[in-house]
Motif scaffolding. Structure first.
Motif, PDB file in Angstrom:
ATOM      1  N   GLU A  28     -42.159  46.194  28.944  1.00  0.00           N
ATOM      2  CA  GLU A  28     -42.127  45.516  27.642  1.00  0.00           C
ATOM      3  C   GLU A  28     -40.787  45.764  26.941  1.00  0.00           C
ATOM      4  OE1 GLU A  28     -45.225  44.872  23.916  1.00  0.00           O
ATOM      5  OE2 GLU A  28     -45.323  46.738  25.056  1.00  0.00           O
ATOM      6  N   PHE A  29     -40.272  46.979  27.053  1.00  0.00           N
ATOM      7  CA  PHE A  29     -38.981  47.319  26.462  1.00  0.00           C
ATOM      8  C   PHE A  29     -37.864  46.450  27.052  1.00  0.00           C
ATOM      9  CE2 PHE A  29     -35.076  49.925  26.903  1.00  0.00           C
ATOM     10  CZ  PHE A  29     -34.714  50.013  25.571  1.00  0.00           C
ATOM     11  N   ASP A  30     -37.845  46.318  28.388  1.00  0.00           N
ATOM     12  CA  ASP A  30     -36.813  45.511  29.048  1.00  0.00           C
ATOM     13  C   ASP A  30     -36.903  44.036  28.634  1.00  0.00           C
ATOM     14  OD1 ASP A  30     -35.760  47.695  30.345  1.00  0.00           O
ATOM     15  OD2 ASP A  30     -37.035  47.430  32.130  1.00  0.00           O
ATOM     16  N   GLN A  31     -38.126  43.516  28.534  1.00  0.00           N
ATOM     17  CA  GLN A  31     -38.300  42.118  28.134  1.00  0.00           C
ATOM     18  C   GLN A  31     -37.788  41.882  26.699  1.00  0.00           C
ATOM     19  OE1 GLN A  31     -42.485  41.332  28.575  1.00  0.00           O
ATOM     20  NE2 GLN A  31     -42.177  40.196  30.496  1.00  0.00           N
ATOM     21  N   ARG A  32     -38.158  42.766  25.810  1.00  0.00           N
ATOM     22  CA  ARG A  32     -37.753  42.595  24.406  1.00  0.00           C
ATOM     23  C   ARG A  32     -36.239  42.759  24.249  1.00  0.00           C
ATOM     24  NH1 ARG A  32     -42.300  44.992  20.255  1.00  0.00           N
ATOM     25  NH2 ARG A  32     -44.099  44.064  21.254  1.00  0.00           N
ATOM     26  N   MET A  33     -35.643  43.675  25.028  1.00  0.00           N
ATOM     27  CA  MET A  33     -34.191  43.862  24.942  1.00  0.00           C
ATOM     28  C   MET A  33     -33.473  42.586  25.395  1.00  0.00           C
ATOM     29  SD  MET A  33     -33.221  46.662  23.621  1.00  0.00           S
ATOM     30  CE  MET A  33     -31.756  47.469  24.187  1.00  0.00           C
ATOM     31  N   ALA A  34     -33.999  41.939  26.405  1.00  0.00           N
ATOM     32  CA  ALA A  34     -33.391  40.690  26.875  1.00  0.00           C
ATOM     33  C   ALA A  34     -33.491  39.613  25.805  1.00  0.00           C
ATOM     34  CB  ALA A  34     -34.068  40.229  28.162  1.00  0.00           C
ATOM     35  N   HIS A  35     -34.632  39.555  25.104  1.00  0.00           N
ATOM     36  CA  HIS A  35     -34.813  38.572  24.044  1.00  0.00           C
ATOM     37  C   HIS A  35     -33.924  38.883  22.824  1.00  0.00           C
ATOM     38  CE1 HIS A  35     -37.967  36.146  25.801  1.00  0.00           C
ATOM     39  NE2 HIS A  35     -38.645  37.250  26.145  1.00  0.00           N
ATOM     40  N   SER A  38     -30.548  37.493  23.313  1.00  0.00           N
ATOM     41  CA  SER A  38     -30.474  36.028  23.253  1.00  0.00           C
ATOM     42  C   SER A  38     -30.913  35.481  21.895  1.00  0.00           C
ATOM     43  CB  SER A  38     -31.330  35.414  24.363  1.00  0.00           C
ATOM     44  OG  SER A  38     -32.695  35.721  24.154  1.00  0.00           O
ATOM     45  N   ALA A  39     -31.390  36.336  20.979  1.00  0.00           N
ATOM     46  CA  ALA A  39     -31.871  35.875  19.661  1.00  0.00           C
ATOM     47  C   ALA A  39     -30.690  35.392  18.813  1.00  0.00           C
ATOM     48  CB  ALA A  39     -32.596  37.012  18.956  1.00  0.00           C
ATOM     49  N   THR A  40     -30.936  34.325  18.094  1.00  0.00           N
ATOM     50  CA  THR A  40     -29.877  33.768  17.234  1.00  0.00           C
ATOM     51  C   THR A  40     -30.238  33.794  15.760  1.00  0.00           C
ATOM     52  OG1 THR A  40     -30.775  31.560  17.535  1.00  0.00           O
ATOM     53  CG2 THR A  40     -28.988  32.235  19.010  1.00  0.00           C
ATOM     54  N   THR A  41     -31.512  34.012  15.403  1.00  0.00           N
ATOM     55  CA  THR A  41     -31.919  34.002  13.987  1.00  0.00           C
ATOM     56  C   THR A  41     -32.672  35.288  13.652  1.00  0.00           C
ATOM     57  OG1 THR A  41     -34.040  32.951  14.432  1.00  0.00           O
ATOM     58  CG2 THR A  41     -32.151  31.476  13.995  1.00  0.00           C
ATOM     59  N   TYR A  42     -32.773  35.531  12.366  1.00  0.00           N
ATOM     60  CA  TYR A  42     -33.558  36.668  11.894  1.00  0.00           C
ATOM     61  C   TYR A  42     -35.026  36.534  12.290  1.00  0.00           C
ATOM     62  CZ  TYR A  42     -29.923  38.538   8.785  1.00  0.00           C
ATOM     63  OH  TYR A  42     -28.787  39.096   8.287  1.00  0.00           O
ATOM     64  N   GLY A  43     -35.535  35.330  12.239  1.00  0.00           N
ATOM     65  CA  GLY A  43     -36.945  35.102  12.578  1.00  0.00           C
ATOM     66  C   GLY A  43     -37.257  35.537  14.005  1.00  0.00           C
ATOM     67  N   GLU A  44     -36.357  35.240  14.956  1.00  0.00           N
ATOM     68  CA  GLU A  44     -36.578  35.660  16.348  1.00  0.00           C
ATOM     69  C   GLU A  44     -36.556  37.185  16.461  1.00  0.00           C
ATOM     70  OE1 GLU A  44     -33.532  33.699  18.567  1.00  0.00           O
ATOM     71  OE2 GLU A  44     -34.389  31.712  18.272  1.00  0.00           O
ATOM     72  N   LEU A  45     -35.606  37.822  15.747  1.00  0.00           N
ATOM     73  CA  LEU A  45     -35.541  39.298  15.784  1.00  0.00           C
ATOM     74  C   LEU A  45     -36.783  39.902  15.144  1.00  0.00           C
ATOM     75  CD1 LEU A  45     -31.810  39.991  14.882  1.00  0.00           C
ATOM     76  CD2 LEU A  45     -32.900  40.210  17.117  1.00  0.00           C
ATOM     77  N   HIS A  46     -37.218  39.329  14.061  1.00  0.00           N
ATOM     78  CA  HIS A  46     -38.392  39.853  13.375  1.00  0.00           C
ATOM     79  C   HIS A  46     -39.637  39.742  14.257  1.00  0.00           C
ATOM     80  CE1 HIS A  46     -40.947  41.066  10.107  1.00  0.00           C
ATOM     81  NE2 HIS A  46     -41.673  39.956  10.214  1.00  0.00           N
ATOM     82  N   HIS A  47     -39.756  38.642  14.961  1.00  0.00           N
ATOM     83  CA  HIS A  47     -40.903  38.455  15.846  1.00  0.00           C
ATOM     84  C   HIS A  47     -40.935  39.537  16.937  1.00  0.00           C
ATOM     85  CE1 HIS A  47     -44.051  36.444  18.044  1.00  0.00           C
ATOM     86  NE2 HIS A  47     -43.300  36.412  19.151  1.00  0.00           N
ATOM     87  N   LEU A  48     -39.752  39.943  17.426  1.00  0.00           N
ATOM     88  CA  LEU A  48     -39.686  40.965  18.481  1.00  0.00           C
ATOM     89  C   LEU A  48     -40.001  42.358  17.954  1.00  0.00           C
ATOM     90  CD1 LEU A  48     -36.433  39.768  20.261  1.00  0.00           C
ATOM     91  CD2 LEU A  48     -38.770  39.605  21.150  1.00  0.00           C
ATOM     92  N   LEU A  49     -39.811  42.590  16.655  1.00  0.00           N
ATOM     93  CA  LEU A  49     -39.973  43.933  16.076  1.00  0.00           C
ATOM     94  C   LEU A  49     -41.167  44.056  15.149  1.00  0.00           C
ATOM     95  CD1 LEU A  49     -36.240  44.465  15.050  1.00  0.00           C
ATOM     96  CD2 LEU A  49     -37.354  45.161  17.174  1.00  0.00           C
ATOM     97  N   ALA A  50     -41.948  43.007  14.981  1.00  0.00           N
ATOM     98  CA  ALA A  50     -43.015  42.984  13.981  1.00  0.00           C
ATOM     99  C   ALA A  50     -44.067  44.064  14.178  1.00  0.00           C
ATOM    100  CB  ALA A  50     -43.674  41.610  13.957  1.00  0.00           C
ATOM    101  N   ASP A  51     -44.372  44.455  15.398  1.00  0.00           N
ATOM    102  CA  ASP A  51     -45.435  45.430  15.635  1.00  0.00           C
ATOM    103  C   ASP A  51     -44.905  46.865  15.750  1.00  0.00           C
ATOM    104  OD1 ASP A  51     -44.131  44.927  17.993  1.00  0.00           O
ATOM    105  OD2 ASP A  51     -45.928  45.125  19.242  1.00  0.00           O
ATOM    106  N   LEU A  52     -43.632  47.087  15.468  1.00  0.00           N
ATOM    107  CA  LEU A  52     -43.038  48.421  15.561  1.00  0.00           C
ATOM    108  C   LEU A  52     -42.629  48.918  14.174  1.00  0.00           C
ATOM    109  CD1 LEU A  52     -40.690  47.907  18.636  1.00  0.00           C
ATOM    110  CD2 LEU A  52     -42.882  49.102  18.592  1.00  0.00           C
ATOM    111  N   PRO A  53     -42.823  50.231  13.932  1.00  0.00           N
ATOM    112  CA  PRO A  53     -42.315  50.780  12.661  1.00  0.00           C
ATOM    113  C   PRO A  53     -40.791  50.795  12.721  1.00  0.00           C
ATOM    114  CG  PRO A  53     -43.223  52.536  14.004  1.00  0.00           C
ATOM    115  CD  PRO A  53     -43.489  51.251  14.726  1.00  0.00           C
ATOM    116  N   GLN A  54     -40.178  50.468  11.616  1.00  0.00           N
ATOM    117  CA  GLN A  54     -38.721  50.390  11.615  1.00  0.00           C
ATOM    118  C   GLN A  54     -38.179  50.818  10.264  1.00  0.00           C
ATOM    119  OE1 GLN A  54     -37.581  46.214  11.991  1.00  0.00           O
ATOM    120  NE2 GLN A  54     -39.756  45.748  11.937  1.00  0.00           N
TER     121      GLN A  54
END
Length: 164
Positions: A28-35, A38-54
């Motif tokens: 899962e870590f490798d998949q999210r790192m690849a995304h 390739s992310a271009t917007t805040y929304g894409e980054l937020h979707h990848l990190l939404a379930d993690l404390p940050q």
């Protein structure tokens, strides 16, 4: 809104922390790192990190539902301007007048003796009450005024005694 390289770097840090804490599997870590790369917007980054404390979110902070009005600042006017040096003391005007009249006594045949005495006494009274400068001038005017007055009285007495 488009994401910057520093936003992607922060997202990588959140994923690394999640993996180190055991919140993500290696796959899962490798998949999210690849995304993330390739992310271009805040929304894409937020979707990848939404379930993690940050820490700081890569998303801009949402606007608050209610914002209390900010009170207008109270106008500030100091009672008096501050100065590191106290203002100079004023010289009493009557003291200056007494000195001038007293110094002029010999040149005016004693006409200014009475005004010198009156102004001198008034000035000393005012100076004692208001703490102004000029006590020495008032005293000098008094002395010259009284000396001139006494001198004229002695001349008058001498003239009467000699039968003038």
């Amino acid at each position: 809104m488009r994401a910057s390289d520093s936003d992607r770097a922060r997202a990588e840090d959140v994923l690394k922390a999640g993996y180190a804490e055991g919140r993500l599997s290696k796959h899962e870590f490798d998949q999210r790192m690849a995304h993330v790369h390739s992310a271009t917007t805040y929304g894409e980054l937020h979707h990848l990190l939404a379930d993690l404390p940050q820490g700081p979110s890569p998303l801009p902070a949402p606007a608050p539902a209610f914002q209390a009005p900010v009170p207008a600042p109270m106008p500030y006017a100091p009672a008096r301007p501050w100065s590191p040096v106290p203002p100079p003391q004023q010289t009493n005007g009557n003291a200056v007048g007494a000195l001038v009249c007293g110094v002029l006594c010999p040149f005016t045949w004693g006409v200014t003796a009475i005004p010198a005495i009156i102004l001198g006494h008034k000035a000393r009274s005012d100076i004692q009450r208001t703490r102004e400068k000029g006590d020495g001038m008032a005293l000098t005017g008094l002395v010259f005024g009284y000396l001139t007055l006494v001198g004229w009285m002695m001349l008058l007495m001498l003239g009467i005694a000699t039968g003038f």
